[in-house]
Design a protein around this motif. Structure first.
Motif, PDB file in Angstrom:
ATOM      1  N   ILE A 242       0.856  -1.183   0.000  1.00 42.89           N
ATOM      2  CA  ILE A 242       0.000   0.000   0.000  1.00 42.89           C
ATOM      3  C   ILE A 242       0.891   1.232   0.000  1.00 42.89           C
ATOM      4  N   SER A 243       0.340   2.340  -0.473  1.00 40.22           N
ATOM      5  CA  SER A 243       1.193   3.518  -0.669  1.00 40.22           C
ATOM      6  C   SER A 243       0.494   4.831  -0.348  1.00 40.22           C
ATOM      7  N   LEU A 244      -0.733   4.755   0.163  1.00 41.15           N
ATOM      8  CA  LEU A 244      -1.530   5.961   0.386  1.00 41.15           C
ATOM      9  C   LEU A 244      -1.998   6.048   1.838  1.00 41.15           C
ATOM     10  N   GLY A 245      -2.065   7.272   2.349  1.00 38.71           N
ATOM     11  CA  GLY A 245      -2.587   7.470   3.688  1.00 38.71           C
ATOM     12  C   GLY A 245      -3.998   6.928   3.834  1.00 38.71           C
ATOM     13  N   GLU A 246      -4.819   7.096   2.807  1.00 41.89           N
ATOM     14  CA  GLU A 246      -6.194   6.600   2.875  1.00 41.89           C
ATOM     15  C   GLU A 246      -6.234   5.073   2.864  1.00 41.89           C
ATOM     16  N   SER A 247      -5.302   4.441   2.164  1.00 50.59           N
ATOM     17  CA  SER A 247      -5.208   2.978   2.199  1.00 50.59           C
ATOM     18  C   SER A 247      -4.873   2.500   3.610  1.00 50.59           C
ATOM     19  N   ALA A 248      -3.989   3.226   4.284  1.00 55.45           N
ATOM     20  CA  ALA A 248      -3.657   2.875   5.672  1.00 55.45           C
ATOM     21  C   ALA A 248      -4.883   3.001   6.563  1.00 55.45           C
ATOM     22  N   ASP A 249      -5.686   4.039   6.337  1.00 60.99           N
ATOM     23  CA  ASP A 249      -6.920   4.207   7.116  1.00 60.99           C
ATOM     24  C   ASP A 249      -7.865   3.031   6.898  1.00 60.99           C
ATOM     25  N   VAL A 250      -7.991   2.597   5.648  1.00 58.74           N
ATOM     26  CA  VAL A 250      -8.854   1.466   5.305  1.00 58.74           C
ATOM     27  C   VAL A 250      -8.364   0.196   6.013  1.00 58.74           C
ATOM     28  N   MET A 251      -7.063  -0.033   5.988  1.00 63.23           N
ATOM     29  CA  MET A 251      -6.482  -1.208   6.640  1.00 63.23           C
ATOM     30  C   MET A 251      -6.649  -1.134   8.160  1.00 63.23           C
ATOM     31  N   ARG A 252      -6.477   0.043   8.706  1.00 69.43           N
ATOM     32  CA  ARG A 252      -6.607   0.239  10.154  1.00 69.43           C
ATOM     33  C   ARG A 252      -8.021  -0.134  10.617  1.00 69.43           C
ATOM     34  N   ARG A 253      -9.002   0.335   9.867  1.00 71.94           N
ATOM     35  CA  ARG A 253     -10.402   0.044  10.230  1.00 71.94           C
ATOM     36  C   ARG A 253     -10.706  -1.450  10.081  1.00 71.94           C
ATOM     37  N   ALA A 254     -10.162  -2.079   9.061  1.00 68.02           N
ATOM     38  CA  ALA A 254     -10.400  -3.515   8.865  1.00 68.02           C
ATOM     39  C   ALA A 254      -9.821  -4.321  10.021  1.00 68.02           C
ATOM     40  N   LYS A 255      -8.631  -3.969  10.454  1.00 65.81           N
ATOM     41  CA  LYS A 255      -8.023  -4.671  11.586  1.00 65.81           C
ATOM     42  C   LYS A 255      -8.846  -4.482  12.859  1.00 65.81           C
ATOM     43  N   GLN A 256      -9.375  -3.274  13.025  1.00 67.03           N
ATOM     44  CA  GLN A 256     -10.213  -3.004  14.201  1.00 67.03           C
ATOM     45  C   GLN A 256     -11.482  -3.848  14.183  1.00 67.03           C
ATOM     46  N   ARG A 257     -11.952  -4.187  12.980  1.00 66.28           N
ATOM     47  CA  ARG A 257     -13.148  -5.038  12.848  1.00 66.28           C
ATOM     48  C   ARG A 257     -12.815  -6.515  13.014  1.00 66.28           C
ATOM     49  N   GLY A 258     -11.535  -6.852  13.136  1.00 64.11           N
ATOM     50  CA  GLY A 258     -11.146  -8.240  13.334  1.00 64.11           C
ATOM     51  C   GLY A 258     -10.868  -9.012  12.064  1.00 64.11           C
ATOM     52  N   VAL A 259     -10.725  -8.325  10.935  1.00 60.30           N
ATOM     53  CA  VAL A 259     -10.384  -9.005   9.688  1.00 60.30           C
ATOM     54  C   VAL A 259      -8.968  -9.559   9.799  1.00 60.30           C
ATOM     55  N   ARG A 260      -8.756 -10.784   9.292  1.00 57.85           N
ATOM     56  CA  ARG A 260      -7.425 -11.423   9.342  1.00 57.85           C
ATOM     57  C   ARG A 260      -6.575 -10.843   8.207  1.00 57.85           C
ATOM     58  N   ALA A 261      -6.190  -9.616   8.362  1.00 60.30           N
ATOM     59  CA  ALA A 261      -5.512  -8.901   7.288  1.00 60.30           C
ATOM     60  C   ALA A 261      -4.196  -8.315   7.771  1.00 60.30           C
ATOM     61  N   SER A 262      -3.270  -8.210   6.839  1.00 53.85           N
ATOM     62  CA  SER A 262      -1.991  -7.557   7.093  1.00 53.85           C
ATOM     63  C   SER A 262      -1.633  -6.756   5.853  1.00 53.85           C
ATOM     64  N   ALA A 263      -0.611  -5.914   5.985  1.00 56.04           N
ATOM     65  CA  ALA A 263      -0.226  -5.058   4.865  1.00 56.04           C
ATOM     66  C   ALA A 263       1.277  -4.898   4.813  1.00 56.04           C
ATOM     67  N   GLY A 264       1.784  -4.748   3.592  1.00 56.96           N
ATOM     68  CA  GLY A 264       3.184  -4.444   3.370  1.00 56.96           C
ATOM     69  C   GLY A 264       3.336  -3.085   2.730  1.00 56.96           C
ATOM     70  N   VAL A 265       4.545  -2.552   2.820  1.00 57.58           N
ATOM     71  CA  VAL A 265       4.883  -1.304   2.131  1.00 57.58           C
ATOM     72  C   VAL A 265       6.282  -1.477   1.569  1.00 57.58           C
ATOM     73  N   SER A 266       6.500  -0.969   0.376  1.00 55.68           N
ATOM     74  CA  SER A 266       7.853  -1.060  -0.179  1.00 55.68           C
ATOM     75  C   SER A 266       8.720   0.032   0.439  1.00 55.68           C
ATOM     76  N   ILE A 267      10.005  -0.260   0.534  1.00 52.45           N
ATOM     77  CA  ILE A 267      10.930   0.722   1.083  1.00 52.45           C
ATOM     78  C   ILE A 267      10.919   2.001   0.257  1.00 52.45           C
ATOM     79  N   ASN A 268      10.597   1.875  -1.040  1.00 55.59           N
ATOM     80  CA  ASN A 268      10.539   3.064  -1.910  1.00 55.59           C
ATOM     81  C   ASN A 268       9.485   4.057  -1.437  1.00 55.59           C
ATOM     82  N   HIS A 269       8.338   3.532  -0.973  1.00 58.64           N
ATOM     83  CA  HIS A 269       7.241   4.416  -0.576  1.00 58.64           C
ATOM     84  C   HIS A 269       7.398   4.941   0.849  1.00 58.64           C
ATOM     85  N   LEU A 270       8.402   4.436   1.558  1.00 63.65           N
ATOM     86  CA  LEU A 270       8.761   5.011   2.859  1.00 63.65           C
ATOM     87  C   LEU A 270       9.854   6.064   2.722  1.00 63.65           C
TER      88      LEU A 270
END
Length: 438
Positions: A242-270
């Protein structure tokens, strides 16, 4: 090179082991390719007889890095990267385990091809190589692969590499099937139809450069869809990059709901933003495209707070012909195995992310995600390690690159933090002094 049959002791070294939240000065003892003891009291029983001893004062010992997104050329594109050359680049970067993507020719979509990669790796690689297999046959997004058979053959993750599956019904079936084998579905979230012919982040800079842009929604919409399907199927789902602040928000909310989800980021986007493209520098043509500074900063925040689980190099070698073109026609992708750690250490030196957290996202976290007994300095585990001088400055020059391809987004970058020696199963697979002829 160290003899794997001879015990090895690294003394008075700063040990960082995220699996134990450990950051202390002590010693590490290696015997028979495994870690026998590690910590402040590791030498309570004394040194083993005949051990090689390394003075680690002023240095840091890390678990070997685990890079969960590495594109290679072999089979079919050996001119860009072989398994052997990728492993040499990995070792030089302190990376001791790599997850290779299935985007080869032929595609890694059946047991025979997966076993070919494993066999070639055993014969030619100096680091651990774990092949990911395709989610769909031929990466065409039409027919599911034999996830069960591939899992039984030792495949750790399933992905269509650079491609995003457009059909949500097919993706639901894949997720349901993967759940029954507890297989990891690792998916790129870039809608090809929405991205269109976009070659960089849609916005003012793209307009100034006269280049077609890809909208943020091309990442956000498939990510939201995937997370809904992951909740529906209860599979293990990983958003590859993922590469967008809004994508992080989406992932954050999914984790809070208990979805078995994880996310990666490339070193380039950091590390980089769209301004680095400068005068149409094709080494910065990446997928997803480099974003604005606000999004880069949001990625750092999401990494620090645990919303993003792992950092990957997204090592993607391209030959000179693929990059020496007008920006809009150039191949996307950059190599990254050798710059993953020093680029990530910029976040430490800047005080943006605690060092233990940075190391966790490149060692124990990806190892846990892939079910590997790596990424740790726990006694009894394989002695995969990197000895690092955190403060050593260096310039990353092209003539030092071990990869067959030279398309780095960090050409002549100034770094602070150098890998001095890399070990796999207690054996030295990279030494900075030998690499430099010292």
């Amino acid at each position: 090179m160290s003899d794997p049959l001879r015990p090895l002791v690294i003394e008075q070294v700063r040990i960082i082991d995220p699996t134990r939240s450990l950051d202390t000065v002590g010693s590490v003892v290696i015997a028979d390719g495994q870690i026998a003891a590690s910590g402040a009291d590791a030498l309570n029983q004394g040194r083993p007889d005949g051990a090689e001893v390394i003075d680690g004062r002023g240095l840091v010992l890390l678990p070997g890095l685990v890079d969960a997104r590495v594109f290679i050329g072999e089979p079919g594109g050996e001119h860009r990267e072989t398994i052997a050359s990728a492993s040499a680049a990995a070792a030089a970067g302190g990376v001791t385990s790599i997850l290779t993507m299935p985007d080869t020719n032929p595609v890694v979509d059946d047991v025979a091809i997966a076993e070919f990669v494993m066999r070639t790796a055993r014969d030619t690689a100096s680091v651990n190589v774990f092949p990911a297999a395709a989610l769909t046959r031929g990466l065409k997004g039409e027919e599911m692969t034999e996830i069960g058979l591939l899992s039984d053959a030792g495949v750790r993750a399933f992905t269509d590499g650079r491609r995003t599956i457009a059909n949500p019904a097919l993706l639901r079936r894949i997720m349901t099937y993967a759940r029954d084998f507890d297989a990891l579905v690792m998916h790129e979230t870039q809608d090809a139809a929405l991205s269109g012919d976009g070659v960089m982040n849609e916005g003012l800079l793209a307009s100034w450069l006269g280049l077609p842009g890809a909208p943020a929604e091309a990442e956000i919409i498939p990510l939201e869809r995937d997370l809904r399907l992951a909740a529906l199927t209860t599979c293990r789902y990983h958003a590859a990059k993922i590469s967008l602040g809004e994508s992080a928000d989406v992932m954050r909310r999914a984790k809070q709901r208990g979805v078995r989800a994880s996310a990666g980021v490339s070193i380039n986007h950091l590390s980089l933003n769209e301004n680095d493209i400068g005068e149409y520098r094709t080494y910065f043509r990446l997928a997803p495209p480099l974003r604005g500074e606000d999004d880069r900063s949001a990625m750092v925040t999401a990494l620090a707070d645990g919303t993003i689980d792992i950092i990957v190099s997204s090592h993607d070698p391209q030959d000179a012909d693929g990059k020496r073109r007008p920006f809009a026609e150039a191949e996307s992708g950059a190599i990254g195995l050798e710059t993953l750690l020093p680029a990530a250490l910029r976040l430490h030196h800047a005080g943006d992310v605690p060092l233990l957290r940075i190391i966790e996202t490149m060692t124990s976290a990806p190892a846990a995600l892939l079910g590997l007994d790596r990424g740790t300095l726990l006694p009894g585990r394989p002695a995969d390690m990197a000895l690092v001088d955190l403060d050593a400055p260096f310039i990353f020059s092209e003539n030092a690159i071990h990869s067959r391809s030279k398309n780095t987004a960090f050409e002549n970058a100034r770094f602070q933090g150098r890998v001095l020696r890399t070990f796999v199963a207690g054996r030295t697979v990279f030494s900075a002094t030998e690499a430099s002829g010292g």
